[in-house]
Design a protein around this motif. Structure first.
Motif, mmCIF file in Angstrom:
data_model
loop_
_atom_site.group_PDB
_atom_site.id
_atom_site.type_symbol
_atom_site.label_atom_id
_atom_site.label_comp_id
_atom_site.label_asym_id
_atom_site.label_seq_id
_atom_site.Cartn_x
_atom_site.Cartn_y
_atom_site.Cartn_z
ATOM 1 N N GLU A 106 37.022 36.531 -34.007
ATOM 2 C CA GLU A 106 38.018 35.545 -34.443
ATOM 3 C C GLU A 106 39.257 35.600 -33.571
ATOM 4 O O GLU A 106 39.832 34.553 -33.213
ATOM 5 C CB GLU A 106 38.378 35.812 -35.905
ATOM 6 N N ARG A 107 39.663 36.793 -33.191
ATOM 7 C CA ARG A 107 40.918 36.936 -32.448
ATOM 8 C C ARG A 107 40.735 36.821 -30.934
ATOM 9 O O ARG A 107 41.680 36.512 -30.216
ATOM 10 C CB ARG A 107 41.565 38.279 -32.795
ATOM 11 N N LEU A 108 39.518 37.078 -30.446
ATOM 12 C CA LEU A 108 39.282 37.055 -29.000
ATOM 13 C C LEU A 108 38.308 35.954 -28.596
ATOM 14 O O LEU A 108 37.767 35.971 -27.491
ATOM 15 C CB LEU A 108 38.729 38.413 -28.541
ATOM 16 N N GLY A 109 38.097 34.981 -29.486
ATOM 17 C CA GLY A 109 37.036 34.001 -29.291
ATOM 18 C C GLY A 109 37.120 33.197 -28.016
ATOM 19 O O GLY A 109 36.111 32.682 -27.539
ATOM 20 N N GLU A 110 38.306 33.066 -27.429
ATOM 21 C CA GLU A 110 38.448 32.255 -26.220
ATOM 22 C C GLU A 110 38.319 33.080 -24.940
ATOM 23 O O GLU A 110 38.427 32.531 -23.845
ATOM 24 C CB GLU A 110 39.804 31.533 -26.240
ATOM 25 N N VAL A 111 38.094 34.368 -25.085
ATOM 26 C CA VAL A 111 38.006 35.236 -23.906
ATOM 27 C C VAL A 111 36.539 35.532 -23.640
ATOM 28 O O VAL A 111 35.897 36.304 -24.366
ATOM 29 C CB VAL A 111 38.802 36.544 -24.120
ATOM 30 N N LYS A 112 36.001 34.921 -22.606
ATOM 31 C CA LYS A 112 34.563 34.976 -22.338
ATOM 32 C C LYS A 112 34.055 36.405 -22.172
ATOM 33 O O LYS A 112 33.022 36.787 -22.742
ATOM 34 C CB LYS A 112 34.249 34.165 -21.081
ATOM 35 N N ILE A 113 34.761 37.213 -21.385
ATOM 36 C CA ILE A 113 34.264 38.560 -21.110
ATOM 37 C C ILE A 113 34.264 39.417 -22.379
ATOM 38 O O ILE A 113 33.377 40.255 -22.578
ATOM 39 C CB ILE A 113 35.087 39.237 -19.978
ATOM 40 N N ALA A 114 35.233 39.193 -23.267
ATOM 41 C CA ALA A 114 35.253 39.926 -24.534
ATOM 42 C C ALA A 114 34.063 39.531 -25.394
ATOM 43 O O ALA A 114 33.451 40.377 -26.064
ATOM 44 C CB ALA A 114 36.557 39.676 -25.275
ATOM 45 N N MET A 115 33.694 38.242 -25.391
ATOM 46 C CA MET A 115 32.538 37.785 -26.165
ATOM 47 C C MET A 115 31.253 38.393 -25.623
ATOM 48 O O MET A 115 30.349 38.756 -26.386
ATOM 49 C CB MET A 115 32.449 36.252 -26.131
ATOM 50 N N GLU A 116 31.153 38.524 -24.304
ATOM 51 C CA GLU A 116 29.979 39.184 -23.720
ATOM 52 C C GLU A 116 29.878 40.624 -24.219
ATOM 53 O O GLU A 116 28.793 41.101 -24.590
ATOM 54 C CB GLU A 116 30.072 39.173 -22.189
ATOM 55 N N GLY A 117 31.015 41.315 -24.231
ATOM 56 C CA GLY A 117 31.024 42.695 -24.695
ATOM 57 C C GLY A 117 30.648 42.815 -26.159
ATOM 58 O O GLY A 117 29.899 43.716 -26.552
ATOM 59 N N LEU A 118 31.144 41.888 -26.986
ATOM 60 C CA LEU A 118 30.813 41.921 -28.414
ATOM 61 C C LEU A 118 29.335 41.601 -28.638
ATOM 62 O O LEU A 118 28.684 42.198 -29.508
ATOM 63 C CB LEU A 118 31.693 40.935 -29.173
ATOM 64 N N ASP A 119 28.789 40.653 -27.865
ATOM 65 C CA ASP A 119 27.354 40.356 -27.960
ATOM 66 C C ASP A 119 26.532 41.617 -27.678
ATOM 67 O O ASP A 119 25.560 41.923 -28.384
ATOM 68 C CB ASP A 119 26.962 39.265 -26.961
ATOM 69 N N GLU A 120 26.928 42.349 -26.633
ATOM 70 C CA GLU A 120 26.184 43.560 -26.266
ATOM 71 C C GLU A 120 26.275 44.622 -27.364
ATOM 72 O O GLU A 120 25.274 45.274 -27.697
ATOM 73 C CB GLU A 120 26.715 44.106 -24.937
ATOM 74 N N LEU A 121 27.467 44.785 -27.934
ATOM 75 C CA LEU A 121 27.619 45.800 -28.975
ATOM 76 C C LEU A 121 26.853 45.432 -30.238
ATOM 77 O O LEU A 121 26.297 46.312 -30.911
ATOM 78 C CB LEU A 121 29.098 46.017 -29.301
ATOM 79 N N GLU A 122 26.784 44.141 -30.555
ATOM 80 C CA GLU A 122 26.034 43.738 -31.740
ATOM 81 C C GLU A 122 24.530 43.976 -31.534
ATOM 82 O O GLU A 122 23.830 44.394 -32.460
ATOM 83 C CB GLU A 122 26.325 42.279 -32.079
ATOM 84 N N GLN A 123 24.040 43.718 -30.322
ATOM 85 C CA GLN A 123 22.643 44.045 -30.022
ATOM 86 C C GLN A 123 22.411 45.552 -30.144
ATOM 87 O O GLN A 123 21.410 46.006 -30.717
ATOM 88 C CB GLN A 123 22.292 43.591 -28.609
#
Length: 440
Positions: free
Chosen positions: A234-251
């Motif tokens: 929610e807080r970093l949704g516009e930061v592409k590289i942060a979303m990549e990192g969150l995707d990896e951690l959720e996997q």
């Protein structure tokens, strides 16, 4: 006559005497067995590397701790290895034919000119496992699972693996407005959060010329609760590289759940950094909750390191165990099995007198041939001294062959822990001792 030399070792280094070596060998054998259970294979690399191999890979602060080494007449600039990860990358670059994924482990000494303290030495062993050639977060989950399995195998109960992702840290920096040229100085202050607290981190960021409003925003983001991926998105949704990192951690979280790793033994911590500069994705660090002695393992994904050797980039991930700290904690918590740390010798074959020395030699070699660790008495100084020696070394059994026993091809087998002794046929000694050792 040359001057007398005071016997001593360099600061931060030590001799490891036999009793301690037995403990180390136990730990290393347990760790190695887990590595092999997961399909990792052994690798050995030189303790010396070309300086150009090591420099420019670990980060400026780390490289201040690298030892230089050069022969008087040598023409190569050499250094003692700082870790086992950079040498692995050099190996992969030199031997591209290695099948991928390449799963290797290495257990070997490394050298760092750090300030010596409890659990920290200038020469120490690392135990590394790495996977080369897999982009999948399943590889990272395997590494975290290996950490969990090693520590459980050694008897640890209260430990936590902290997991984060460098992409998230970079994304937090971008979102907070850290200028691009200052992102490199972002990790070091955050890495000290546990040691110097939030105010100390703020002060160090200020020294890196990061503006105060940016620091406030940054510190606020670092307080996102552990594992709260929803709030982070929610807080970093516009930061592409942060979303990549969150995707990896959720996997990664899903794979760890599939592996049945207890949630009490790992956590996702958005403020955890790991100090080395070559990490590019998930990072992990394991700490014992009690007693607090620092991290027992640490590692992460470093997909770009291989490119520094002039080759094509390959995805790489792995972790390193600090054997010295593991041993320190196991000592403090008395975690070793009862028979570990004593001598590896199981039997002392005494020498009754000079006339019977040949019989003792024969019996000792028979027992060794049966796979029993056996010492032979080396001095003709009486049974009393030989048995006292055996007791001092915690050797569990002694074989005594005097003239009366030998005349009947017998021997006296004495249990040095209980004092019990029996007359047995010399030909049966191997089987009887092996049976007693199995039951011990």
């Amino acid at each position: 006559m040359p001057p007398k030399i005071q016997p001593r070792v360099p600061r931060g280094m030590r001799d490891i005497l036999p009793q301690k070596m037995l403990l180390r060998q136990y730990v290393i054998s347990q760790v190695e067995s887990v590595f092999q259970r997961f399909g990792f294979e052994p690798l050995q690399t030189p303790v010396l590397e070309l300086s150009e191999t090591l420099m420019g890979k670990h980060g400026e602060e780390a490289e201040k701790l690298i030892y230089d080494a050069k022969h008087r007449e040598g023409k190569e600039d050499l250094s003692l290895r700082y870790d086992l990860t950079v040498p692995l990358s050099r190996v992969v670059a030199m031997y591209p034919e290695l099948p991928k994924p390449f799963k290797r482990y290495q257990i070997a000494p490394v050298f760092r000119a750090e300030r010596p303290q409890k659990g920290r030495y200038r020469e120490f062993y690392q135990c590394d496992v790495d996977i080369v050639g897999s982009k999948s977060m399943l590889a990272d989950a395997e590494v975290v699972t290996v950490v969990y399995t090693v520590l459980k195998t050694l008897g640890f109960k209260s430990f936590v693996t902290k997991i984060n992702n460098r992409k998230i840290l970079t994304g937090i920096g971008q979102y907070a407005g850290v200028p691009k040229e200052l992102l490199g100085g972002l990790y070091r202050p955050i890495d000290k959060l546990d040691k110097i607290g939030a105010d100390g981190v703020r002060e160090e960021m200020s020294k890196s010329q990061i503006p105060a409003p940016v620091i406030d925003k940054m510190m606020d983001l670092l307080t996102i609760p552990s594992g709260n991926f929803g709030e982070a998105r929610e807080r970093l949704g516009e930061v592409k590289i942060a979303m990549e990192g969150l995707d990896e951690l959720e996997q990664l979280a899903a794979f760890l759940a599939d592996a049945n790793i207890p949630g009490t033994n790992y956590t996702f911590d958005f403020s955890m950094v790991r100090g080395l500069s070559y990490y590019t994705g998930p990072i992990y660090e394991t700490v014992v909750v009690e007693p607090k002695i620092g991290s027992l393992s640490g590692g992460g994904r470093y997909d770009e390191l291989l490119a520094q050797f002039g080759g094509q980039s390959l995805p790489m991930t792995g972790t390193s165990f600090g054997i010295e700290r593991i041993i320190d904690v196991m000592d403090e918590l008395a975690m070793y099995p009862a028979n570990v740390g004593k001598t590896s010798t199981r039997v002392l074959v005494t020498v009754f007198n000079r006339d019977l020395v040949g019989v003792s030699i024969h019996i000792a070699n028979e027992l060794r041939g049966a796979g029993i660790n056996t010492e032979l008495g080396l001095e003709f100084d009486g049974l009393g001294k030989q048995l006292k020696y055996a007791a001092a070394k915690s050797i569990p059994f002694a074989v005594i062959i005097g003239p009366d026993e030998n005349a009947l091809r017998n021997a006296t087998l004495r249990n040095l822990e209980t004092g019990e002794q029996n007359i047995v046929a010399q030909s049966d000694l191997g089987k009887i001792i092996a049976d007693k050792l199995r039951l011990a």
